[in-house]
Write an enzyme that holds these catalytic residues in place. Structure first.
Site, PDB file in Angstrom:
ATOM      1  N   GLU A 131       0.823  -1.224   0.000  1.00  0.00           N
ATOM      2  CA  GLU A 131       0.000   0.000   0.000  1.00  0.00           C
ATOM      3  C   GLU A 131       0.855   1.272   0.000  1.00  0.00           C
ATOM      4  O   GLU A 131       0.545   2.254  -0.671  1.00  0.00           O
ATOM      5  CB  GLU A 131      -0.914  -0.005   1.236  1.00  0.00           C
ATOM      6  N   VAL A 134       2.388   3.296  -3.320  1.00  0.00           N
ATOM      7  CA  VAL A 134       1.651   4.118  -4.289  1.00  0.00           C
ATOM      8  C   VAL A 134       0.848   5.200  -3.574  1.00  0.00           C
ATOM      9  O   VAL A 134      -0.036   4.900  -2.766  1.00  0.00           O
ATOM     10  CB  VAL A 134       0.696   3.246  -5.141  1.00  0.00           C
ATOM     11  N   LYS A 207       4.612   3.930  -9.953  1.00  0.00           N
ATOM     12  CA  LYS A 207       3.329   3.815  -9.246  1.00  0.00           C
ATOM     13  C   LYS A 207       2.206   3.492 -10.229  1.00  0.00           C
ATOM     14  O   LYS A 207       1.349   2.640  -9.960  1.00  0.00           O
ATOM     15  CB  LYS A 207       3.048   5.119  -8.496  1.00  0.00           C
TER      16      LYS A 207
HETATM   17  N1  HSE Z   1       9.276  11.586  -4.143  1.00  0.00           N
HETATM   18  C1  HSE Z   1       7.904  11.189  -4.102  1.00  0.00           C
HETATM   19  C2  HSE Z   1       7.027  12.406  -4.254  1.00  0.00           C
HETATM   20  C3  HSE Z   1       7.503  10.468  -2.847  1.00  0.00           C
HETATM   21  O1  HSE Z   1       7.518  13.521  -4.381  1.00  0.00           O
HETATM   22  O2  HSE Z   1       5.827  12.233  -4.298  1.00  0.00           O
HETATM   23  C4  HSE Z   1       7.993   9.046  -2.860  1.00  0.00           C
HETATM   24  O3  HSE Z   1       7.477   8.315  -3.923  1.00  0.00           O
END
Ligand code: HSE
Length: 428
Positions: A131, A134, A207
């Site tokens: 979970e 994503v 994701k």
């Molecule tokens: N670096 C990502 C973001 C968070 O800025 O949403 C981790 O996946």
């Protein structure tokens, strides 16, 4: 009461420390809800002597995450190290082979090895849940695998990189250039150690590929995601898209078409008044459309200690309650190898160009579009800048093939001063 559920946690960065805090501070609540005590047996990280703001003295220490993953007194291996390969993958494989359940936040590992790991989990009677991989705290995996399991999913969309959304927001509301907004995000500590993961769309693409696998019953295919980052988004496009009633988002879209599975993670225009258009700052949003439920919109924090640890604990609680859902919502062996399709679903496009200031220049562009079968919906010309006339066109829905033919014909007219910018407008 059942036996305690014993966790082994590898990776004690922000998220790992957050999970330790929840287990310690909410022990009674977790036990009431799951019917079992949730405990931590052992932990592992790269450096032992570091103040993480949590007391780790009650837990055994392992330097080697593989040793942690296979301890007899660990029921669930919680992998929060990150990295698509290396120690994270080795430890997760070792845990699954030992029949341990695994909870991970590792989107890169699953995007590249998700099918193999899901098969390994099943072969060993273990569950593998992700979970937290994503959209941070948004329980989107649970929504897709459980709450929406009775739907044919038609489209999944999302703004799933908060850093990119922050940069695009600051370009619009602060009038910053891309470079200035990037530097600001960097100063706030938003960027990954390798910033191309964020601004290149890779993190968000990972994701999207995981959501697409669940939504359409396909093996994860990150390599098929059409990826384009936000580095080429110009302040002029942000301003002029806003002038036409749109916002630019790094938007992921996955849909099954007659040609195969389309997965795109690209800068797109969305109506400014839509939920996606209203999403400002570092927040995430996932939009799911199912044939029975219609459209679902979920918004929340996509990163950070509390939200990500919240998602990890949601998975841990499922394991504690005995809920054993397949990694991608169905048996790994039943996931299809889906044909990847280049994005070609007809869509309106935003075109920005600078034309030479001569009579008939605009007519030539209109003819090039018309000859390619692309119909103009709206058009706007702005005051001349350095002898060039900035022109914006919003087309009616058109195929990508027709648009590409039109762009070639427009270039051949010789009236364009610079390369035109073309961005898809996603109907949300
Ligand atoms: N670096 C990502 C973001 C968070 O800025 O949403 C981790 O996946």
């Amino acid at each position: 009461m059942s036996q305690p559920l014993r966790l082994g946690i590898a990776g004690l960065g922000t998220v790992g420390a957050g999970v330790v805090k929840i287990v310690r501070q909410k022990a009674a609540l977790l036990t009431e809800r799951s019917g079992r005590e949730i405990t931590i047996t052992a932990v592992s990280a790269r450096t032992r002597d570091k103040d993480r703001g949590v007391n780790l003295s009650h837990y055994a220490w392992e330097d080697d995450p593989v040793a942690l993953a296979t301890r007899d007194d660990v029921d669930v291996f919680v992998e929060l190290m990150g990295g698509s390969d290396g120690p994270a993958k080795a430890a997760v494989e070792a845990a699954l082979k030992a029949g341990k359940d695994v909870v991970t936040a590792n989107k890169a590992m699953l995007a590249h090895h998700g099918q193999m790991l899901a098969e390994l989990a099943e072969a060993n009677g273990a569950v593998l849940r992700f979970e937290a991989a994503v959209a941070g705290g948004i329980p989107v995996i649970k929504a897709l695998t459980e709450g929406l399991a009775g739907n044919d999913i038609q489209r999944v969309m999302g703004v799933m990189n908060g850093t990119c959304n922050y940069i695009l927001t600051r370009m619009e509301d602060g009038g910053l250039t891309y470079e200035e907004a990037f530097a600001e995000a960097d100063g706030l500590g938003y960027l990954e150690a390798d910033p191309t993961l964020d601004v290149g769309g890779i993190d968000a693409g990972h994701k999207l590929s995981l959501l697409a696998a669940i939504a359409f019953g396909c093996k994860v295919d990150f390599d098929a995601v059409e990826l384009e980052g936000i580095g080429k988004v110009a302040i002029d496009d942000i301003r002029q898209a806003a002038d036409m009633g749109y916002r630019i988002k790094l938007l992921g879209v996955a849909r099954m078409t007659g040609r195969g599975l389309e997965q795109t993670m690209t800068p797109c225009l969305v109506p400014a008044a839509s939920p996606l258009g209203q999403l400002v700052g570092g927040t995430n949003m996932v939009v799911i459309e199912g044939d029975q439920v219609g459209q679902i919109v979920m918004r929340g924090a996509g990163a950070g200690e509390g939200p990500t640890a919240s998602a990890v604990m949601g998975d841990v609680m499922d394991v504690a309650r005995g809920l054993r859902v397949s990694t991608f919502g169905q048996a790994a062996s039943s996931l299809k190898t889906c044909v990847p399709a280049r994005s070609a679903t007809p869509a309106p496009y935003y075109l920005r160009m600078a034309l030479i200031d001569k009579p008939g220049a605009l007519a030539k562009i209109a003819t090039a579009l018309g000859d390619s079968g692309v119909s103009i919906n709206r058009m706007r010309q702005y005051d001349h800048v350095a002898d060039a006339a900035p022109v914006l066109i919003v087309t009616h829905k058109t195929t990508r093939a027709a648009l590409e033919a039109a762009l070639e014909a427009m270039t051949a007219t010789g009236v364009m001063v610079t390369e035109p910018v073309a961005l898809r407008i996603e109907n949300v």
